[in-house]
Scaffold this motif. Structure first.
Motif, PDB file in Angstrom:
ATOM      1  N   GLN A 175     -24.071  -6.521 112.780  1.00  0.00           N
ATOM      2  CA  GLN A 175     -23.459  -5.792 111.667  1.00  0.00           C
ATOM      3  C   GLN A 175     -21.944  -5.696 111.820  1.00  0.00           C
ATOM      4  N   LEU A 176     -21.472  -5.657 113.057  1.00  0.00           N
ATOM      5  CA  LEU A 176     -20.039  -5.510 113.303  1.00  0.00           C
ATOM      6  C   LEU A 176     -19.296  -6.844 113.264  1.00  0.00           C
ATOM      7  N   LEU A 177     -19.948  -7.888 113.789  1.00  0.00           N
ATOM      8  CA  LEU A 177     -19.288  -9.185 113.879  1.00  0.00           C
ATOM      9  C   LEU A 177     -19.452  -9.957 112.568  1.00  0.00           C
ATOM     10  N   VAL A 178     -18.821  -9.443 111.555  1.00  0.00           N
ATOM     11  CA  VAL A 178     -18.812 -10.115 110.259  1.00  0.00           C
ATOM     12  C   VAL A 178     -18.039 -11.425 110.398  1.00  0.00           C
ATOM     13  N   PRO A 179     -18.172 -12.346 109.431  1.00  0.00           N
ATOM     14  CA  PRO A 179     -17.514 -13.654 109.559  1.00  0.00           C
ATOM     15  C   PRO A 179     -16.045 -13.592 109.949  1.00  0.00           C
ATOM     16  N   GLU A 180     -15.358 -12.549 109.518  1.00  0.00           N
ATOM     17  CA  GLU A 180     -13.935 -12.423 109.839  1.00  0.00           C
ATOM     18  C   GLU A 180     -13.690 -12.337 111.343  1.00  0.00           C
ATOM     19  N   TYR A 181     -14.684 -11.801 112.084  1.00  0.00           N
ATOM     20  CA  TYR A 181     -14.475 -11.535 113.504  1.00  0.00           C
ATOM     21  C   TYR A 181     -15.340 -12.371 114.439  1.00  0.00           C
ATOM     22  N   GLU A 182     -16.415 -12.965 113.969  1.00  0.00           N
ATOM     23  CA  GLU A 182     -17.395 -13.540 114.884  1.00  0.00           C
ATOM     24  C   GLU A 182     -16.832 -14.664 115.745  1.00  0.00           C
ATOM     25  N   ASP A 183     -15.834 -15.387 115.264  1.00  0.00           N
ATOM     26  CA  ASP A 183     -15.239 -16.463 116.058  1.00  0.00           C
ATOM     27  C   ASP A 183     -14.066 -15.995 116.907  1.00  0.00           C
ATOM     28  N   ARG A 184     -13.785 -14.687 116.859  1.00  0.00           N
ATOM     29  CA  ARG A 184     -12.653 -14.156 117.620  1.00  0.00           C
ATOM     30  C   ARG A 184     -13.082 -13.172 118.703  1.00  0.00           C
ATOM     31  N   LEU A 185     -14.361 -13.162 119.045  1.00  0.00           N
ATOM     32  CA  LEU A 185     -14.842 -12.270 120.093  1.00  0.00           C
ATOM     33  C   LEU A 185     -14.430 -12.816 121.456  1.00  0.00           C
ATOM     34  N   TRP A 186     -13.736 -11.974 122.236  1.00  0.00           N
ATOM     35  CA  TRP A 186     -13.241 -12.393 123.537  1.00  0.00           C
ATOM     36  C   TRP A 186     -13.944 -11.705 124.707  1.00  0.00           C
ATOM     37  N   ALA A 187     -14.560 -10.568 124.488  1.00  0.00           N
ATOM     38  CA  ALA A 187     -15.172  -9.856 125.625  1.00  0.00           C
ATOM     39  C   ALA A 187     -16.118  -8.792 125.107  1.00  0.00           C
ATOM     40  N   VAL A 188     -17.008  -8.341 126.014  1.00  0.00           N
ATOM     41  CA  VAL A 188     -17.972  -7.284 125.721  1.00  0.00           C
ATOM     42  C   VAL A 188     -17.962  -6.304 126.882  1.00  0.00           C
ATOM     43  N   CYS A 189     -18.032  -5.017 126.573  1.00  0.00           N
ATOM     44  CA  CYS A 189     -18.190  -3.994 127.612  1.00  0.00           C
ATOM     45  C   CYS A 189     -19.238  -2.991 127.138  1.00  0.00           C
ATOM     46  N   VAL A 190     -20.195  -2.689 128.009  1.00  0.00           N
ATOM     47  CA  VAL A 190     -21.310  -1.796 127.665  1.00  0.00           C
ATOM     48  C   VAL A 190     -21.408  -0.688 128.709  1.00  0.00           C
ATOM     49  N   GLY A 191     -21.594   0.547 128.248  1.00  0.00           N
ATOM     50  CA  GLY A 191     -21.813   1.687 129.131  1.00  0.00           C
ATOM     51  C   GLY A 191     -23.256   2.140 129.079  1.00  0.00           C
ATOM     52  N   VAL A 192     -23.765   2.618 130.212  1.00  0.00           N
ATOM     53  CA  VAL A 192     -25.132   3.133 130.298  1.00  0.00           C
ATOM     54  C   VAL A 192     -25.112   4.471 131.047  1.00  0.00           C
ATOM     55  N   PRO A 193     -26.083   5.361 130.781  1.00  0.00           N
ATOM     56  CA  PRO A 193     -26.056   6.700 131.396  1.00  0.00           C
ATOM     57  C   PRO A 193     -26.695   6.760 132.778  1.00  0.00           C
ATOM     58  N   GLY A 194     -26.112   6.033 133.702  1.00  0.00           N
ATOM     59  CA  GLY A 194     -26.605   6.042 135.076  1.00  0.00           C
ATOM     60  C   GLY A 194     -25.635   5.325 135.988  1.00  0.00           C
ATOM     61  N   PRO A 195     -25.839   5.383 137.309  1.00  0.00           N
ATOM     62  CA  PRO A 195     -24.954   4.688 138.245  1.00  0.00           C
ATOM     63  C   PRO A 195     -24.980   3.180 138.012  1.00  0.00           C
TER      64      PRO A 195
END
Length: 402
Positions: free
Chosen positions: A104-124
């Motif tokens: 839903q976020l990576l619409v055509p305007e952005y999908e070819d410009r993704l450079w990195a991903v960072c994900v947080g989780v509730p644990g060590p």
């Protein structure tokens, strides 16, 4: 900032600054803006990160929700997503939910410009490997290769961290001009966590367990069993799920007409949001539950304030919506129990970022890592970071990361 400001901040000479800035300009990472106010002589131009060059995907899983966002390289949020989610659904189902959010976020305007991903989780989290390690909750996540799965799917570098760490980094990145270089962030939500920034650097500890405040013991004699299996944890007495448990008991016992009415709703279970609504309505039981949570959190926090001597303590998470009902008792206990020298200039405040501090911190971390010299040297010659970029730097590496 300007070239002279860069020189003062880094200690590098004018020639080196000019060379590096020219490289950044040629690479399309930096652009020159308007001239800065003149202090005599030729005014310097302000240098800024180029807008629109690339995006990073930032996402944070809590115990009961997932929030995701796209951000520009300068940290500007370009799109947001939020949905209820049970982290105990497991890593595979959670990744599916994340992929749906990213679509839903990576619409055509952005999908070819993704450079990195960072994900947080509730644990060590073992940051070097990108995996959750012995999380007190999060059934099925221990040792799951989350970062590898993210990189396989998105084909860009990915990082994984604890959610409270990212919230602390996000709050500090927005407020460091006034918050100082030594910051604690308490996440008071379904669970309770803590992020620590010391000397402007995020502290994770030897195994990624730093900040697991919710599973410190506050009442060994307690009969309330925590979700981690121990008895008397702070989270088992002051976490959102514990307040819901106690609110239900109070409503069934008739001690709170407000809660009794909420319990009488057909097909709807009582939630911590009901407790917060009760605080807003002035229900005495709800106010008592949240105030007591503030006291218990403050008692544990007081020791940390004396030991770590922060400049600012941020209060965040779902329970922070109660405002002074939570923060007032928390602050009073910290002031009373901590060393006077540690509290005479201490600021305890809400974050004020409408719950976005986690995704803002995730975006900050991703950009910091992308632009770390060791990683930048790998991908800059090819124009953009792709799946071939290797970034397993054992010390976590970036300027804001320890």
């Amino acid at each position: 900032m300007t070239r002279p400001e860069l020189s003062r901040a880094t200690g590098l000479g004018r020639t080196v600054i000019t060379q590096r800035v020219n490289q950044a300009l040629q690479a399309g990472l930096v652009v020159e803006g308007q001239p800065a106010p003149s202090t005599g002589g030729r005014p310097s131009r302000v240098l800024r990160i180029v807008p629109g060059r690339a995006v990073v995907l930032a996402a944070v899983f809590g115990a009961t929700q997932v929030r995701a966002a796209l951000a520009d390289l300068d940290g500007t949020l370009l799109g947001e997503y939020r949905s209820a989610w049970d982290i105990d659904a497991g890593p595979d189902a959670s990744l599916t939910a994340l992929y749906e959010a990213s679509a839903q976020l990576l619409v055509p305007e952005y999908e070819d410009r993704l450079w990195a991903v960072c994900v947080g989780v509730p644990g060590p989290v073992d940051f070097a490997r990108g995996v959750a390690v012995q999380p007190p909750i999060m059934s099925g996540w221990d040792g799951f290769p989350l970062r590898d799965r993210l990189e396989d799917h998105f084909r860009v570098p990915a990082w994984v961290d604890n959610d409270a760490n990212l919230m602390a980094l996000g709050a500090w990145s927005e407020e460091h001009a006034t918050s100082g270089e030594h910051v604690l962030l308490v996440k008071a939500s379904t669970g309770i966590g803590l992020g620590l920034i010391s000397g402007g650097r995020l502290h994770r500890g030897a195994r990624g367990a730093a900040g697991d405040l919710g599973h410190t013991i506050v009442a060994e004699e307690s009969r309330h069993r925590c979700r981690c299996g121990k008895y008397g944890c702070l989270e088992a007495l002051a976490g959102g799920w514990a307040l819901t448990r106690d609110a239900r008991a109070a409503g069934l016992a008739g001690r709170s007409p407000f809660l009794a009415d909420r319990l009488a709703r057909p097909g709807t279970a009582l939630s911590v949001e009901d407790v917060l609504d009760g605080c807003s309505e002035g229900d005495a039981v709800c106010v008592e539950l949240v105030s007591r949570a503030g006291e218990l959190i403050g008692a544990q926090l007081a020791t940390l304030v004396s030991v770590l001597n922060p400049t600012t303590v941020f209060v965040s998470g779902l329970l922070a919506r109660a405002g002074e009902t939570l923060r007032g008792p928390l602050t009073e206990v910290v002031q009373r129990r901590s060393l006077p020298l540690a509290t005479d200039e201490l600021v305890i405040t809400e974050v004020g970022l409408a719950g976005r501090e986690g995704v803002m911190g995730a975006a900050t971390l991703a950009v910091d890592e992308l632009l770390h010299p060791e990683l930048l040297g790998q991908w800059l010659p090819q124009g953009a970071p792709g799946s071939g970029v290797r970034h397993r730097l054992l010390n976590g590496s970036s300027a804001s990361i320890m």
